[in-house]
Design a protein around this motif. Sequence first.
Motif, short mmCIF file in Angstrom:
data_model
loop_
_atom_site.label_atom_id
_atom_site.label_comp_id
_atom_site.label_asym_id
_atom_site.label_seq_id
_atom_site.Cartn_x
_atom_site.Cartn_y
_atom_site.Cartn_z
N ARG A 144 1.02 -1.29 -0.27
CA ARG A 144 -0.22 -0.25 -0.48
C ARG A 144 0.69 0.91 -0.06
N ARG A 145 0.57 2.36 -1.31
CA ARG A 145 1.56 3.47 -0.90
C ARG A 145 0.49 4.03 0.00
N GLN B 167 0.65 10.32 4.02
CA GLN B 167 2.73 10.89 4.49
C GLN B 167 2.90 11.04 2.92
N PHE B 168 2.72 10.80 1.37
CA PHE B 168 3.80 11.45 0.51
C PHE B 168 2.15 12.07 -0.37
N PHE C 10 6.03 10.35 -5.04
CA PHE C 10 5.65 8.89 -6.11
C PHE C 10 5.53 9.18 -7.39
N GLU C 11 5.46 10.19 -8.19
CA GLU C 11 6.06 10.26 -9.21
C GLU C 11 6.98 10.32 -9.95
N LEU D 224 9.66 8.48 -8.29
CA LEU D 224 10.18 7.43 -8.03
C LEU D 224 9.85 6.05 -8.50
N VAL D 225 8.62 6.66 -9.90
CA VAL D 225 7.70 5.39 -9.95
C VAL D 225 8.70 5.05 -11.34
N PRO D 226 9.43 5.26 -12.29
CA PRO D 226 10.10 4.93 -13.36
C PRO D 226 11.24 4.09 -12.61
N GLY D 227 11.74 4.56 -11.08
CA GLY D 227 12.72 3.09 -10.82
C GLY D 227 12.21 2.07 -9.85
N GLU D 228 10.81 2.27 -10.00
CA GLU D 228 10.62 1.06 -8.94
C GLU D 228 9.88 0.37 -10.50
N GLY D 229 9.57 0.48 -11.24
CA GLY D 229 9.54 -0.34 -12.32
C GLY D 229 10.43 -1.20 -12.72
N ALA D 230 11.51 0.43 -13.03
CA ALA D 230 12.55 -0.91 -13.63
C ALA D 230 12.76 -2.07 -11.97
N GLN D 231 13.24 -1.58 -11.48
CA GLN D 231 13.38 -2.58 -10.10
C GLN D 231 12.52 -3.87 -9.95
#
Length: 94
Positions: free
Chosen positions: A8-9, A13-14, A19-20, A22-29
Amino acid sequence: MQFLVLSRRRTDQFSDVDFEQLVPGEGAQARYLYSLGFTRQIWHRGDVPGACQIVEAKDASEVHEKLATLPLARAGMLDFDIVPLKPYAGFSNR
């Protein structure tokens, strides 16, 4: 061993902008964890912002270790529920 992971995001608190970023790096990981065979299946949740996934690991400690590599997790922006799964006995011949 397989585990069900519900994330859950932490939207209380954010912001969406947080979120936007960090989303590209999240997808890559996430793709990398899939390529390792850790993530077996993954979906976006339909009830709250977050994801649901089936993962494969030797134990819960390894699940926590691998999830901690996700950029949103490293930033403290996700909460996780981790559920160990057992085979369904109804399919047994016994």
